[in-house]
Structures are given as C-alpha cells and as structure tokens.
Design an enzyme around this catalytic site. Sequence first.
Site, PDB file in Angstrom:
ATOM      1  N   HIS A 620       0.860  -1.190   0.000  1.00  0.00           N
ATOM      2  CA  HIS A 620       0.000   0.000   0.000  1.00  0.00           C
ATOM      3  C   HIS A 620       0.894   1.237   0.000  1.00  0.00           C
ATOM      4  O   HIS A 620       1.848   1.321   0.778  1.00  0.00           O
ATOM      5  CB  HIS A 620      -0.899  -0.002   1.246  1.00  0.00           C
ATOM      6  N   HIS A 666       1.868  11.074  -2.307  1.00  0.00           N
ATOM      7  CA  HIS A 666       0.620  10.936  -1.574  1.00  0.00           C
ATOM      8  C   HIS A 666      -0.070  12.290  -1.611  1.00  0.00           C
ATOM      9  O   HIS A 666       0.349  13.234  -0.940  1.00  0.00           O
ATOM     10  CB  HIS A 666       0.893  10.496  -0.136  1.00  0.00           C
TER      11      HIS A 666
END
Length: 1081
Positions: A620, A666
């Site tokens: 992830h 991110h």
Amino acid sequence: MKKSKKSQKGVTSKDKNKGMGKEKEREKKSSSLESGSYNYKMFSFFNRKFKINEVEPPSDVNKAFSLFIDDGSTHMTAEQLRRFMSVHQCEVSTRLEDAQNIIEQVVNRRHHITKFARHTLNIEDFFYFLLSDDLNGPIRTQVHHDMSAPLSHYFIYTGHNSYLTGNQLSSDCSEVPIIKALQNGVRVIELDLWPSKDEILVLHGRTLTTPVSFIQCLTSIKEYAFVSSPYPVIITLEDHLTPELQAKAADMITQTFETMLYYPESDLTEFPSPESLKYRIMISTKPPKEYLEVRSKDASEDESSPKDDSDASESDQEDEDFKSLQAGVSGYKRLITIHAGKPKGSLKTALKEVTDQGYGKSLWLMHGMFRANGGCGYLIKPDILTRSADELFDPKATLLPVQKTLKIYIVGVPADEAKKKTKIIEDDWCPVWDEEFSFPLTVPELALLRIEVREYDMSEKDDFGGQTCLPVPELRTGFRSVPLHDKKGVKHKNVRLLMRGNPMSKQTYRVCFCFRRRFRVAVSEAPEEIKRVFEQYSEHGMMSIDGLHRFLVEFQKEDKATREDAQKIVDSVKHFHRKGLNLEGFFKYLFGDINPPLASLGVHHDMNAPLSHYFIHTGHNSYLTGNQLSSDCSDVPIINALKRGVRVIELDIWPNSTKDNVDVLHGRTLTTPVELIKCLKSIKEYAFVASEYPVVITLEDHLTPDLQAKVAEMVTQTFGDTLFSPGSECLKEFPSPESLKGRIIISTKPPKEYLEAKEVKENENDLERVKASDEEAWGKEVPDLLKDDYKNDLGEEDEEDPDDDGDKPQHALAAEYKRLIAIHAGKPKGGLEECLKVDPNKVRRLSMSEQQLEKAAITHGKEIVRFTQRNILRVYPRGTRVDSSNYNPLIGWMHGAQMVAFNMQGYGRSLWLMHGMFKANGGCGYLKKPDFLLNTKEVFDPNVKLPVKKILKVTMYMGEGWYYDFHHTHFDAYSPPDFYARVGIAGVPFDSVMKKTKTLEDNWVPCWNEEFEFRLTVPELALLRVEVHEYDMSEKDDFGGQTCLPISELRSGIRAVPLNSRKGKKYSSVKLLMRFEFVDP
C-alpha cells in the site's frame, strides 16, 4: 647496573668489522645458542655471557591447565579443552570437533606427526596453542557486522593522496602505493587528475612530485580492488580537467571497469549498502563544471556580436563541437555515484583520512580500527552515532557512565584515553611481566587497545620492539596470542605477546561504583528430552546412519527421507566421527540451519488457476519511505518490497508542479514527490529478483487525459514485451500466475476527465488524525466485527464508474492508456449489494478499507466470499493510520480477499503476520486459497464456528544466540536477561490465542521445556506466532525476537526456529529449539 647501549652495540659492531669473518661469527653464535647462552662484548678484552631463558608457561596458564584436567592427570582431553574454551575463553559455541581439530594441529606442528593419533595436550602443547595467533588470536577474523545498511552507516577505510610513494612535496607518484593500500584493505582511493596537453596525469598539483598516468592507476585498481575484501571500492577524484578531458576520463573509466562500475540512473536518495555493492567500483567527485582556463562567454554576448558568413560557418562547427563536448561531460557526470562538494557556509565536519604511505602512531590506530569485521574495510557505526536528533551523541562529554572495564594504552573518546606501563625486565629475551591493568570505558564501541613494547636505554632514546592496536569491541576473552608489528605495520614473524583479558565480559555487571556482580557463563547443552530421544535411536553413545534415518522417518515424520539424506546431515555437521553422530553432533544438527521449521518445497501450489484463486503479496502506497503525511517518496521502498517478494505495487500518480510531467506522491499531504519514470524503471529492474510470477501495478490516477497518454507511452516504452495488455475490454476470467510468468500487469480505473477544480470530499472518519495506540502499532488480534450498519462509503473508489460518463472525446484522448489496463478497478452504481454482484461475463477489482470490510462482513460475509471466487478484492488501511501502521490481515484473508494491502515500510505484529503468511509456497508471493473459500456450492461463512480440525502441540525447549547478537547490557544493566516466550495462533477469531512460558532469570541460554496445545478449526489460515521478551519489573519488557510461521507448511518434529528483529530481519545467531506435533481431534 643497566649496561650502556653505546658500550654494547657500538663496540660490538666495530669488533665485527675488524675481527673474525662472517663464517666464524655464525659458528660462534650457533655454538652459543646450543649451549644455552649468548655472549656480549663489553670491551675489546672482556665478554659478558647471558643465559638464554626458555619460554615457560606463566603461573596463570599452569593454574588454568590444572583447573580443567582430571586430578593426577598431566594431559588435557578434547572434552576438557572444549570446556576450557567455553568457560574460561567464553567461546560458548565451541564444539567437541573444534577442540579435536585444535589438538590435531598442535600435535602435528610440535611433534611433526603426519597421521593424527594422539587426542590430548600436555602443558607444553597447551601453552603452544595459547601462543599461536592463528589458532588463538585476540579478535574475530570473519565479517560479522550487518552489511545491508546504507554506506553512511559505516566507517570506511580511507586513503589520502593514495598515489604518493613518500612525502607530499617531492616524492614520486606511482600505482604501487595504490596496490599496497588495496592489499591492506583500504576501500577509498584518492586520485588528483591534472591535464597534460591531451593526456590525463595523476599527481599532487603545484608540487615537485613526478606524475603517473591515469590509465595505469585505473588498471591497477581493477586488478587489486578485491584481493583483500569483496566490498566496494570508492575512487575519489580531485578533478582539474578540461571538459574534453573529463569526457576522455569517462571513457577510460567505463572501458577499464566495464560491469564492475556502479552508477545509478539518477541521484541517490539513500546510499546503497556494502552488501549490495560487492565487487563494484564507485566514483565520487564534484559534478563537472566548465574548466576555468577554457574561454567562456555568455550566450547574450555571442548573439550581440556581428558575424560574417565565414564566422557563421565557424560558429556552426563550434556549436557541433560544443554539443559533442556537452555529451562527453554528461557521460562523465553520469558515472558519479557519490556527489562531493559542500553548500555555502562553514564546514562543521570532515572525513577522517589517512596517508597510508607514511607511518606512526596515528596510522597504527587506523590499522587497528580496520582489523575489525574481518578486515573488510567497512565497520558498522555504533548505535550511539545513529541515534535520532534528540539523542545525539556528544563526543566531548566527560560525564558518561562507565559501560565496561578492560583489564595497556587505551585510545578512544577523551574520557577514555589512558596510558599505563609495565615494569622493566632486564637482560631477558623472554620477558615475563605478570601485571594487570584496568581501564573504565564510557564508549567502548570506539575504543582501541594500544600496545607497544620498547627496550629501555639509559643513555639514548628507547628502542622500538613492536606494536599493535586492537578494536576493543572485538577483543576475545581469556588467554590470547597477540602478534606485534613493526613501525610500518608489517607483522613480525615470531614476535608476540601472551595476554589475558576480560573485555566486555557479558557475565560481569557493575551494580554500583564499588561492587560488581559475576554470573556463571551459561553453556548451550541438550535438554533432557533431546538426550532421551538420542538414546532411543543410538547405541553406545553413537547414532549411526541407520539410526539417524529411523529418527528422520519415525520422529521427524520425514517419510521421504533416505539414508543418503542422513549421510548428508552427518557430513554437514563436520563432526569428528564420520560414521554417525554423538550427542553433541546430534544436538548441533537439531539446532542448525539444516533443520528449519518450514518445508523447503519451493513453489508447490497449483499455479494454473485464475488470479482470483490466490492470496497475493500486496503493498500500500509502496513509494513512501515513512509516515503517510510528511515522509519522502522514493523508488527505494519499491525496490525493497520487490526484493521481499511483494507482487502488487501501488503508485499514486499526479501532475507535477508545471503540469507537463507525472510525479508519484501521496496527494494533499507534505510528502515530497518522485518521478513516475524512476519508479517504473526500478520496477522493471527488480520485478523478478525474488519471484518469477507477475507483478501488478495498481495506479491511483489523478491525471489529465494528455498526461494519461504520456503515462501510457512511459509504461509501454519501459516494460516493452513484459507488459501484459489484453486490450480495452474487461477480461471474462483472469489468467493464471503460471501463464503470466515474467509479466507486468496494470490495474486502475479506466480514464476520465481530470477535474482540476473539484474538491474531493474526504470521509469524515479519515479526517480524524488520531495517533495509533501502541497496541495498534504492534497489531491486534482479529478484531470483533462492528455492530453498526454498513454505510455506503467505499473511500478511494467512491466516484462513479467512468464508463458511464458522457464525455466521449476525453476518453478518446486516453485510448492508449485504457488499452493498457488488464485488471479494471471501480464499482457499479448503487449500494453494497450492487458492488458484490458477480458478473458472469467480466471480472474486476473492488477496493475497501479495513473498516468498510469489517462493517460489510457483519451482514454480507458470505456474499464477499462469493464475490472473491471470481473477482479481486483489495483491502487497504484506514486513513487514520498516518504512522503507516497496519491492521490484522486475517480480516481480509478469511473473507477471500486476494490483495490485503499493507504499509511495507512500517513494522509491528500485523506486518509480522504478513511476512509469515508469504513464507509459504517458496516465498513466490502467490498462495493458492484453501478449497473452502473457492467452493461455489457451499459458500464459506466466516462468522460460523466450525468443529476442531487439527490439534497442534508445541514444545518450547530453549533458545540461544542473544549472547552474540546483543550488547551485554542491552536487556539489563545489572544482570543477564530474564527471558520468557509467547507462543500463539493468529487465525480466524475462534483459533486466535496467545500463551506464555515462565520467566527464567539471569540466563543468556534459557531452557523453558514447556508444552502448549492449540485446537484449530481453520488450520489452512492459521499462523504460529512466537515472540521472546525480557522481563523488566519497572519498565516495559524488552523485545528479544519474533517469527510467524504458516501452519500449513510447518514440519513435525524437533526444529531450529530462527528469530527476527522488529523490522523482520533475521538475527545472525538467535534461534529457538522447538517441537511441533500434529494430532487428530
């Protein structure tokens, strides 16, 4: 009265020149030695005779010998020597065959016996062994530091002006000092490059030194780089070249070193490790700039000056030359792995270098420091130098607590430096001092033991008799033979000292300033049950090949074991008895790496089923180096994940700041981006180093259509034929891992218009930035399913399916991008029931957060299992895990979820379970789901308790290895550790449990001898969890190691179970001896 050196040596030398010839002198010397005396001429008419003392064992050696032999005996047996090595020398891992090998070598050397017949040592043999530095050296000789950390975590053996043969002003430059430095283990070679017309020379600039050619130095480096160490050589270049010669230097370097040369595709975000750079050569220098002597003009000046036609043609030629020059310089720049230079401002620190062609006490310290770690040239820095910013070490501090006492010059931090001196022994070639010194050390990790021997002279400067420097962290306890060296560091052939030390004793602890507590050294011995098993399968104290074969088949349940397998075990143990095993050899086999807890079956699952029939090792936010909010994005975590066998890599792709390229980061956080192309190239390079089965790249796409088209081009050009792209239509059934070997698969939502102005509405729960508790960071057991009704919120996938969008022209722009997608992600319109509907004509991927899955499982558990029989379900961590912690993966696996996505850069109990699960099936990253999760007629219900299918009995015998892998005060400052073990099961809720052994006080080798029983309803999904902790009465218990093992591949019998660190890295020595037994209920 002490004789004068002048009266002895000056007259003797004169007399030799005037008097007898060389032949008579040799005869006289020989006769003097044979008579046990030596003559010194005091005056022309007077000789003084001295008796030559024989080397005899000191009293301490005699006492030690008597302590370990039988009363009335004069010889030491192999078993008695083994006990001496274990107890007195603190070498607790010494085996009987090691002692027998020592006896064999000593007897052969002293008595010239070619055939080994005697199995004992007398006192003279014992003393000879103690004085043999190859058999009984003062430090370890193997590489034993962790060599997988970044280069910045090491002290590196570094040379300065490595090409000089002498002084810095007028000596010759040559490749000979470079060769000598490499032979001594130096790993950093410095070369100063200067131009000479069209040639490149190495010399000390602006001095009278004579040059040597650059290519000659490179050739010598290539030939001798790895003769003393396999670890990387760094060439630091002090560059004074023109751009043309920089390009030429680049060609020389490339052609000379070829594949040995290491240079990355882009700037390093973290240095690689010495282990990964074995047998590689690196270049370090400042990036090139235009040489100051070359004509330089601004472009604006060139454009403003008038030019005629002839000038224009010359200018065109100059432009071509300049472009060629730029290409050459860029090639030079590309070779630089470690960029040098400093930013503006004052220089706070400097790299410590040594001029290896000189000699003196400073160089002795350098030689001594790098004798550590097997002399490989790389020493891992101590923990005190790698602490976080709030605990930085102050080298000037003087009030540090004393960590150890060394019983002698000491060199280290200022608080530790000390000098002491023995008495003078007159007129003796074999001085016996028998003196003891004690040194309190505050930073023993950086201390060096300095030893010098000198000959006292009343009238002149004392003569030098030898020296050595030894790293204190690697000193071995007990009697040791210490060889001495000359001033230039060359080892004397016969000069050595016999010394006894107790450095870093792990059995002596300081309780207060005036009191120490000593504990008996624990020796690893076979538990009673192991002895009973050995007796059962042996005769007269020896287990034969047939007996070992019976043990393997009957006790270890290795039904396919053969006599050849038993013979291989005997051969691998390297025991003195070749026809079988005694108890010690049998114990060594059981506790050795040859007896692991998991079957070495390689890939043995059926790999021909559709991808949806497998659990897949999934990452992830695979690009993050740390937390989810402010850490750096890099390709390094991706590389590390692929090396560990992770098969699914997630990349969040966003437009860069100028919106003309693609970054990975991110989104809407403070994380620093990394270029997409860099990540793709790293995936291509490392995708199949750990497994040949397919790698899936899941893209979280935030791009405009034009950038989607650019991504399609990047992906296609990078992966080429390895890319699996079935076209724009959805697959009717997923292909198998076997059919996709060596292929890369893209999974994402089909493209739609990027909405720049749209504010993405975050889930309110994800906005809560709560710090995970310690229990969550370590990982809970399978949590209770929440009782709340399922809320229609699917987080990352909550946008509508783009196939329903009406903006067809935007789709056309990204047609190439859409064609690359092999696994389509997204969800249909509607609620949970629509999401979990199974379409017989196409397969897809659905994503849920851990919380969403927990809620959905309450009312739709069987529907989720049915969905995962054809489709892929991806589970990801909830948004509040900003510290990159993880959830319990069993919540996904028990519902058939194939992609249980984890933050691989974190660590804790949850990640240990993930590591343990994917040790199965040869660590290939794909595990065939158990049949009950694939049964379409009777769908598995995770909420129903099933009958017990299997009973696992686990016996925890003992553990060892902490003594070697941990500092002696790591667990307790005042005594040896108090270990206890936790053993349990991670699985479905009805199987999960943890149990605990008793705590054993003050013991580095704990022997618990406890049995536990676990009743398993779903053994196919169960993992055996093992942890060791050190009990602390006043603080949190210390961590001592952990492992997780898949029950499905656990081998019956007595097995050696290696333990790992918190981050999942295997310890060098720490392991447990355990027994596993499966019983039907």
